[in-house]
Design a protein around this motif. Structure first.
Motif, PDB file in Angstrom:
ATOM      1  N   THR A  33       1.414  -3.029   5.682  1.00 33.38           N
ATOM      2  CA  THR A  33       1.553  -1.644   5.230  1.00 33.38           C
ATOM      3  C   THR A  33       1.389  -1.818   3.996  1.00 33.38           C
ATOM      4  OG1 THR A  33       3.869  -1.942   5.375  1.00 33.38           O
ATOM      5  CG2 THR A  33       2.809  -1.055   7.383  1.00 33.38           C
ATOM      6  N   ALA A  34       1.498  -0.681   3.192  1.00 33.66           N
ATOM      7  CA  ALA A  34       1.495  -0.718   1.619  1.00 33.66           C
ATOM      8  C   ALA A  34       2.721  -1.154   1.136  1.00 33.66           C
ATOM      9  CB  ALA A  34       1.308   0.655   1.214  1.00 33.66           C
ATOM     10  N   GLY A 190      -1.175   2.074  -0.166  1.00 32.65           N
ATOM     11  CA  GLY A 190      -2.234   2.427   1.037  1.00 32.65           C
ATOM     12  C   GLY A 190      -3.035   1.234   1.619  1.00 32.65           C
ATOM     13  N   ALA A 191      -3.413   0.083   0.765  1.00 33.89           N
ATOM     14  CA  ALA A 191      -4.187  -1.178   1.041  1.00 33.89           C
ATOM     15  C   ALA A 191      -3.420  -2.003   1.994  1.00 33.89           C
ATOM     16  CB  ALA A 191      -4.512  -1.972  -0.110  1.00 33.89           C
ATOM     17  N   ASP A 192      -4.266  -2.631   2.769  1.00 35.46           N
ATOM     18  CA  ASP A 192      -3.565  -3.800   3.838  1.00 35.46           C
ATOM     19  C   ASP A 192      -3.036  -4.848   2.678  1.00 35.46           C
ATOM     20  OD1 ASP A 192      -2.924  -5.212   5.659  1.00 35.46           O
ATOM     21  OD2 ASP A 192      -4.850  -5.038   6.784  1.00 35.46           O
ATOM     22  N   SER A 193      -1.857  -4.547   2.176  1.00 32.99           N
ATOM     23  CA  SER A 193      -1.654  -5.458   1.239  1.00 32.99           C
ATOM     24  C   SER A 193      -1.217  -7.010   1.730  1.00 32.99           C
ATOM     25  CB  SER A 193      -0.433  -4.902   0.396  1.00 32.99           C
ATOM     26  OG  SER A 193       0.650  -4.737   1.483  1.00 32.99           O
ATOM     27  N   ALA A 194      -0.460  -7.072   2.938  1.00 31.37           N
ATOM     28  CA  ALA A 194      -0.436  -8.298   3.429  1.00 31.37           C
ATOM     29  C   ALA A 194      -1.510  -9.327   3.766  1.00 31.37           C
ATOM     30  CB  ALA A 194       0.580  -8.106   4.740  1.00 31.37           C
ATOM     31  N   LEU A 195      -2.403  -8.260   4.467  1.00 32.46           N
ATOM     32  CA  LEU A 195      -3.700  -9.171   4.805  1.00 32.46           C
ATOM     33  C   LEU A 195      -4.492  -9.747   3.303  1.00 32.46           C
ATOM     34  CD1 LEU A 195      -6.171 -10.205   6.580  1.00 32.46           C
ATOM     35  CD2 LEU A 195      -7.034  -8.035   6.425  1.00 32.46           C
ATOM     36  N   LEU A 196      -4.461  -8.694   2.529  1.00 30.04           N
ATOM     37  CA  LEU A 196      -5.155  -9.299   1.214  1.00 30.04           C
ATOM     38  C   LEU A 196      -4.318 -10.219   0.384  1.00 30.04           C
ATOM     39  CD1 LEU A 196      -6.118  -5.501  -0.327  1.00 30.04           C
ATOM     40  CD2 LEU A 196      -7.618  -7.062   0.702  1.00 30.04           C
TER      41      LEU A 196
END
Length: 235
Positions: A33-34, A190-196
């Motif tokens: 999540t963000a 709002g970005a997929d911060s954990a994946l990034l």
């Protein structure tokens, strides 16, 4: 190097648990999540060393510094307890009592280095530490990570080769992942911060960095510039 993880998790990890930051970045296994700015004390930390007498602490420091010099000059395979005792000026019996064997000494060295690095980016001066904008902190962190992995590539590669998947379950990786995910979440709500954060940190895997720095002979400056270019390709 032994595949066992004697007293520290792989790659110098403590046994830290990831704190949930509400709507912030999740840990390696949680939903992405963000990220939101963390409240004080919510980021996980490596275990602090057990309290010890001043003379014992000085001896420990001398032993670890001596082991670090041998690793830097000759590589981790050259480390022996006798060599470390001679280089540190500490009796070999004391070295064995403190660390048990070479494997445990190398894990302790990784743990010591990781703790110093974590202190720098969690509580040190900006831009690496708090007080700078998220973009500057992320750039500073990635620059510092390039330097750290290059400096310790032999030791990190030995640990990685002994247990390739242990890196992603270690306290050290979880702390770095949470830190990077929080900064990405601040930059791109709002970005997929954990994946990034996982994808970004995968560039710093010890085997990848060994290939780039040793086999490809790329300089630290070129690596840092490449990481920044990668982050701005779609801006």
């Amino acid at each position: 190097m032994s595949t066992e993880k004697p007293r520290a998790e792989a790659a110098g990890a403590g046994r830290a648990d990831i704190a949930r930051e509400g709507a912030g970045a999740q840990d390696a296994s949680g939903p992405a999540t963000a990220a939101a700015p963390p409240a004080p004390g919510l980021l996980p930390t490596l275990d602090a060393p057990a309290p010890e007498r001043a003379d014992a602490a000085r001896n420990r420091r001398k032993i670890l510094d001596a082991a670090a010099r041998i690793v830097a000059e000759q590589g981790p395979d050259a480390v022996t307890m006798n060599q470390v005792a001679h280089a540190s000026g500490i009796g070999v019996g004391t070295v064995y009592r403190r660390f048990g064997d070479v494997s445990q000494l190398l894990w302790a060295l990784l743990d010591d280095r990781e703790r110093r690095f974590q202190e720098a980016y969690m509580s040190g001066p900006p831009p690496l530490g708090p007080g700078a904008p998220p973009a500057e902190r992320l750039d500073a962190f990635l620059d510092a990570l390039v330097d750290r992995v290059r400096e310790q590539r032999g030791l990190l590669l030995a640990a990685h080769s002994a247990a390739p998947r242990a890196r992603y379950h270690s306290g050290a990786y979880r702390v770095m992942h949470t830190h990077v995910a929080l900064l990405i979440g601040q930059l791109r709500p709002g970005a997929d911060s954990a994946l990034l954060a996982h994808l970004l940190l995968s560039s710093f895997s010890p085997d990848v960095m060994h290939h780039l720095t040793v086999e490809q002979e790329l300089s630290a400056e070129r690596l840092k510039a490449g990481v920044r270019t990668l982050l701005t390709l779609r801006d």
